[in-house]
Scaffold this active site. Structure first.
Site, PDB file in Angstrom:
ATOM      1  N   THR A 144       0.802  -1.238   0.000  1.00  0.00           N
ATOM      2  CA  THR A 144       0.000   0.000   0.000  1.00  0.00           C
ATOM      3  C   THR A 144       0.833   1.286   0.000  1.00  0.00           C
ATOM      4  O   THR A 144       0.286   2.371   0.167  1.00  0.00           O
ATOM      5  CB  THR A 144      -0.948   0.031   1.233  1.00  0.00           C
ATOM      6  OG1 THR A 144      -0.136   0.036   2.427  1.00  0.00           O
ATOM      7  CG2 THR A 144      -1.896  -1.144   1.249  1.00  0.00           C
ATOM      8  N   TRP A 145       2.141   1.179  -0.195  1.00  0.00           N
ATOM      9  CA  TRP A 145       3.005   2.375  -0.182  1.00  0.00           C
ATOM     10  C   TRP A 145       2.606   3.329  -1.315  1.00  0.00           C
ATOM     11  O   TRP A 145       2.413   2.882  -2.446  1.00  0.00           O
ATOM     12  CB  TRP A 145       4.468   1.933  -0.346  1.00  0.00           C
ATOM     13  CG  TRP A 145       5.468   3.051  -0.274  1.00  0.00           C
ATOM     14  CD1 TRP A 145       5.432   4.138   0.534  1.00  0.00           C
ATOM     15  CD2 TRP A 145       6.656   3.160  -1.063  1.00  0.00           C
ATOM     16  NE1 TRP A 145       6.541   4.923   0.320  1.00  0.00           N
ATOM     17  CE2 TRP A 145       7.304   4.349  -0.659  1.00  0.00           C
ATOM     18  CE3 TRP A 145       7.249   2.373  -2.053  1.00  0.00           C
ATOM     19  CZ2 TRP A 145       8.511   4.778  -1.224  1.00  0.00           C
ATOM     20  CZ3 TRP A 145       8.441   2.794  -2.611  1.00  0.00           C
ATOM     21  CH2 TRP A 145       9.066   3.983  -2.191  1.00  0.00           C
ATOM     22  N   ASP A 195      -0.344  -5.202   3.552  1.00  0.00           N
ATOM     23  CA  ASP A 195       0.836  -4.603   4.174  1.00  0.00           C
ATOM     24  C   ASP A 195       0.735  -3.084   4.158  1.00  0.00           C
ATOM     25  O   ASP A 195       0.577  -2.474   3.094  1.00  0.00           O
ATOM     26  CB  ASP A 195       2.093  -5.020   3.381  1.00  0.00           C
ATOM     27  CG  ASP A 195       3.340  -4.399   3.994  1.00  0.00           C
ATOM     28  OD1 ASP A 195       3.802  -4.925   5.020  1.00  0.00           O
ATOM     29  OD2 ASP A 195       3.821  -3.365   3.473  1.00  0.00           O
ATOM     30  N   TYR A 213       3.290   5.500   5.598  1.00  0.00           N
ATOM     31  CA  TYR A 213       2.687   5.688   4.278  1.00  0.00           C
ATOM     32  C   TYR A 213       1.640   6.812   4.295  1.00  0.00           C
ATOM     33  O   TYR A 213       0.644   6.743   5.011  1.00  0.00           O
ATOM     34  CB  TYR A 213       2.065   4.379   3.759  1.00  0.00           C
ATOM     35  CG  TYR A 213       3.072   3.240   3.623  1.00  0.00           C
ATOM     36  CD1 TYR A 213       4.452   3.474   3.672  1.00  0.00           C
ATOM     37  CD2 TYR A 213       2.654   1.937   3.444  1.00  0.00           C
ATOM     38  CE1 TYR A 213       5.373   2.447   3.549  1.00  0.00           C
ATOM     39  CE2 TYR A 213       3.573   0.897   3.311  1.00  0.00           C
ATOM     40  CZ  TYR A 213       4.942   1.162   3.377  1.00  0.00           C
ATOM     41  OH  TYR A 213       5.839   0.136   3.259  1.00  0.00           O
ATOM     42  N   GLN A 226      10.953  -8.305   6.268  1.00  0.00           N
ATOM     43  CA  GLN A 226      10.453  -7.791   4.986  1.00  0.00           C
ATOM     44  C   GLN A 226      11.580  -7.032   4.292  1.00  0.00           C
ATOM     45  O   GLN A 226      12.120  -6.074   4.850  1.00  0.00           O
ATOM     46  CB  GLN A 226       9.251  -6.876   5.236  1.00  0.00           C
ATOM     47  CG  GLN A 226       8.579  -6.456   3.944  1.00  0.00           C
ATOM     48  CD  GLN A 226       7.406  -5.515   4.151  1.00  0.00           C
ATOM     49  OE1 GLN A 226       7.430  -4.374   3.698  1.00  0.00           O
ATOM     50  NE2 GLN A 226       6.378  -5.983   4.822  1.00  0.00           N
ATOM     51  N   TYR A 254       9.499  -7.193  -0.746  1.00  0.00           N
ATOM     52  CA  TYR A 254       8.747  -5.994  -1.136  1.00  0.00           C
ATOM     53  C   TYR A 254       9.222  -5.467  -2.488  1.00  0.00           C
ATOM     54  O   TYR A 254      10.263  -5.882  -2.994  1.00  0.00           O
ATOM     55  CB  TYR A 254       8.756  -4.928  -0.034  1.00  0.00           C
ATOM     56  CG  TYR A 254      10.046  -4.171   0.272  1.00  0.00           C
ATOM     57  CD1 TYR A 254      10.606  -3.251  -0.618  1.00  0.00           C
ATOM     58  CD2 TYR A 254      10.660  -4.316   1.509  1.00  0.00           C
ATOM     59  CE1 TYR A 254      11.750  -2.526  -0.300  1.00  0.00           C
ATOM     60  CE2 TYR A 254      11.811  -3.598   1.838  1.00  0.00           C
ATOM     61  CZ  TYR A 254      12.350  -2.706   0.922  1.00  0.00           C
ATOM     62  OH  TYR A 254      13.484  -1.988   1.232  1.00  0.00           O
TER      63      TYR A 254
HETATM   64  N1  LIG Z   1       9.504  -2.403   4.225  1.00  0.00           N
HETATM   65  C1  LIG Z   1       9.885  -1.473   3.378  1.00  0.00           C
HETATM   66  O1  LIG Z   1      10.853  -0.710   3.601  1.00  0.00           O
HETATM   67  C2  LIG Z   1       9.158  -1.345   2.076  1.00  0.00           C
HETATM   68  C3  LIG Z   1       9.689  -0.561   1.051  1.00  0.00           C
HETATM   69  C4  LIG Z   1       8.998  -0.491  -0.154  1.00  0.00           C
HETATM   70  C5  LIG Z   1       7.799  -1.169  -0.316  1.00  0.00           C
HETATM   71  N2  LIG Z   1       7.277  -1.903   0.716  1.00  0.00           N
HETATM   72  C6  LIG Z   1       5.974  -2.601   0.573  1.00  0.00           C
HETATM   73  O2  LIG Z   1       5.975  -3.355  -0.644  1.00  0.00           O
HETATM   74  C7  LIG Z   1       4.856  -2.948  -1.429  1.00  0.00           C
HETATM   75  C8  LIG Z   1       5.124  -3.111  -2.923  1.00  0.00           C
HETATM   76  O3  LIG Z   1       6.238  -2.364  -3.361  1.00  0.00           O
HETATM   77  P1  LIG Z   1       6.136  -0.971  -4.176  1.00  0.00           P
HETATM   78  O4  LIG Z   1       4.953  -0.217  -3.746  1.00  0.00           O
HETATM   79  O5  LIG Z   1       7.489  -0.369  -4.039  1.00  0.00           O
HETATM   80  O6  LIG Z   1       5.954  -1.335  -5.687  1.00  0.00           O
HETATM   81  P2  LIG Z   1       5.739  -2.619  -6.631  1.00  0.00           P
HETATM   82  O7  LIG Z   1       4.697  -3.508  -6.048  1.00  0.00           O
HETATM   83  O8  LIG Z   1       7.061  -3.177  -6.952  1.00  0.00           O
HETATM   84  O9  LIG Z   1       5.186  -1.889  -7.943  1.00  0.00           O
HETATM   85  C9  LIG Z   1       4.025  -1.133  -7.926  1.00  0.00           C
HETATM   86  C10 LIG Z   1       3.735  -0.672  -9.357  1.00  0.00           C
HETATM   87  O10 LIG Z   1       3.441  -1.810 -10.166  1.00  0.00           O
HETATM   88  C11 LIG Z   1       2.204  -1.594 -10.827  1.00  0.00           C
HETATM   89  N3  LIG Z   1       1.517  -2.897 -10.954  1.00  0.00           N
HETATM   90  C12 LIG Z   1       1.031  -3.663  -9.947  1.00  0.00           C
HETATM   91  N4  LIG Z   1       0.510  -4.799 -10.437  1.00  0.00           N
HETATM   92  C13 LIG Z   1       0.669  -4.750 -11.777  1.00  0.00           C
HETATM   93  C14 LIG Z   1       0.333  -5.642 -12.820  1.00  0.00           C
HETATM   94  N5  LIG Z   1      -0.257  -6.815 -12.571  1.00  0.00           N
HETATM   95  N6  LIG Z   1       0.633  -5.273 -14.106  1.00  0.00           N
HETATM   96  C15 LIG Z   1       1.246  -4.085 -14.352  1.00  0.00           C
HETATM   97  N7  LIG Z   1       1.613  -3.211 -13.397  1.00  0.00           N
HETATM   98  C16 LIG Z   1       1.332  -3.544 -12.116  1.00  0.00           C
HETATM   99  C17 LIG Z   1       1.424  -0.628  -9.950  1.00  0.00           C
HETATM  100  O11 LIG Z   1       0.477   0.076 -10.727  1.00  0.00           O
HETATM  101  P3  LIG Z   1      -0.987   0.507 -10.184  1.00  0.00           P
HETATM  102  O12 LIG Z   1      -0.817   0.974  -8.777  1.00  0.00           O
HETATM  103  O13 LIG Z   1      -1.405   1.553 -11.135  1.00  0.00           O
HETATM  104  O14 LIG Z   1      -1.878  -0.718 -10.236  1.00  0.00           O
HETATM  105  C18 LIG Z   1       2.562   0.263  -9.453  1.00  0.00           C
HETATM  106  O15 LIG Z   1       2.880   1.240 -10.415  1.00  0.00           O
HETATM  107  C19 LIG Z   1       4.647  -1.493  -0.975  1.00  0.00           C
HETATM  108  O16 LIG Z   1       3.431  -0.965  -1.429  1.00  0.00           O
HETATM  109  C20 LIG Z   1       4.797  -1.637   0.511  1.00  0.00           C
HETATM  110  O17 LIG Z   1       3.629  -2.174   1.094  1.00  0.00           O
HETATM  111  C21 LIG Z   1       7.946  -2.014   1.897  1.00  0.00           C
END
Ligand SMILES: NC(=O)c1ccc[n+]([C@@H]2O[C@H](COP(=O)([O-])OP(=O)(O)OC[C@H]3O[C@@H](n4cnc5c(N)ncnc54)[C@H](OP(=O)(O)O)[C@@H]3O)[C@@H](O)[C@H]2O)c1
Length: 275
Positions: free
Chosen positions: A21-22, A48, A53, A163, A191
């Site tokens: 959800t970031w 998550d 966020y 994570q 992540y």
């Molecule tokens: N613990 C930490 O320090 C940390 C750091 C970073 C992230 N996180 C967690 O990990 C999660 C995921 O990582 P993230 O937010 O960095 O990004 P990600 O999941 O790697 O990528 C998100 C991007 O991918 C696109 N997307 C998602 N599903 C898709 C699909 N099936 N086909 C095409 N494009 C797709 C989304 O578009 P749309 O939104 O337009 O659908 C968005 O632009 C975060 O939201 C957070 O909860 C944790």
């Protein structure tokens, strides 16, 4: 049906693919609520989030999305390192519970190693467990050295998960962090599985394998990232069509896994990267 796996040694079983959800607040509240609920409908019940966020706004959005459906959800949030003193951890959790409109979290993580002694944060986590406010706790962005410290303080079987950053172009955790987690019964949650939106969707290996399965390169990447039994992945998607796509689990053959392994080699660096 999305496979469930052991959440460390907690006895809880959690869907291997979750919803990140970031930065979701940037997609607009109504759209995010729709996307999260669409995810629940297709079994992406592992959600998550973090107090970081949107400075609390995302927890509030998640709270709205899961209202009336709390029992379906495995809810994870994270305390900011700057808040993670013993008392600060308890207070931060209580704020998160209010925003999320619930009385407990299924897991509560330290977002990354920070200024407060880990003993303090862990004491805060244990107090929250005793009070029924969290069912388990874990860490995030911990390298093996930090994990060893946490294990020494908490003892075996207490740390539910770590994570960490994990996508096809960033596989550093496979050197040390993943084997450590496997050896100590700690779930590894990857992540940014799509590199935070910088995903190689024109890669010929991913495209070829996707074609064989009538799938997309995104689905193939999720299958690769969850090929080890201790791993989970939490793609973020505000587009409900993406959410539904992420919920389809593809099973890859050994040959397909090794083709992806060659197309996106592990690399030499053992130093744990963060975003
Ligand atoms: N613990 C930490 O320090 C940390 C750091 C970073 C992230 N996180 C967690 O990990 C999660 C995921 O990582 P993230 O937010 O960095 O990004 P990600 O999941 O790697 O990528 C998100 C991007 O991918 C696109 N997307 C998602 N599903 C898709 C699909 N099936 N086909 C095409 N494009 C797709 C989304 O578009 P749309 O939104 O337009 O659908 C968005 O632009 C975060 O939201 C957070 O909860 C944790």
């Amino acid at each position: 049906m999305i496979e469930r796996r052991a959440w460390g040694r907690t006895g809880m079983e959690v869907p291997v693919i979750g919803q990140g959800t970031w930065q979701m607040e940037e997609d607009g509240r109504a759209q995010c609520v729709r996307a999260i609920r669409a995810g629940l409908d297709v079994g992406l019940t592992h959600i998550d989030t973090a107090e970081l966020y949107g400075r609390g706004e995302v927890e509030d959005i998640v709270g709205e999305a899961i209202e009336g459906r709390r029992d379906e959800v495995f809810l994870v949030s994270k305390v900011l390192p700057s808040n993670a003193s013993r008392a600060g951890t308890v207070e931060a959790c209580e704020r998160s519970l209010r925003a999320l409109r619930t009385d407990h979290l299924d897991s509560y993580l330290l977002h990354w190693p920070g200024p407060h002694p880990l003993e303090e944060t862990i004491a805060g986590f244990e107090e929250l467990v005793r009070g029924g406010k969290i069912r388990s706790w874990g860490v995030s962005n911990f390298d093996v050295e930090a994990m060893e410290d946490a294990l020494r303080i908490a003892g075996e079987g207490k740390i539910a998960c770590n994570q960490v950053l994990y996508h096809v172009e960033e596989r550093t955790i496979e050197h040390e962090v993943l084997p450590f987690c496997e050896a100590h019964g700690i779930a590894l949650v990857g992540y940014s599985p799509y590199g935070s939106g910088r995903f190689p969707d024109d890669d010929p290996t991913l495209l070829g394998i996707a074609d064989t399965h009538g799938a997309t390169p995104y689905q193939i990447a999720l299958a690769f990232l969850t090929r080890h039994p201790a791993t989970f992945t939490i793609p973020k998607a505000a587009n409900p069509a993406h959410v539904v796509e992420n919920a389809r689990v593809v099973h890859l053959s050994e040959d397909e896994l090794s083709a992806i392994d060659q197309a996106f080699p592990l690399g030499r660096s053992r130093r744990l990267p963060t975003l």
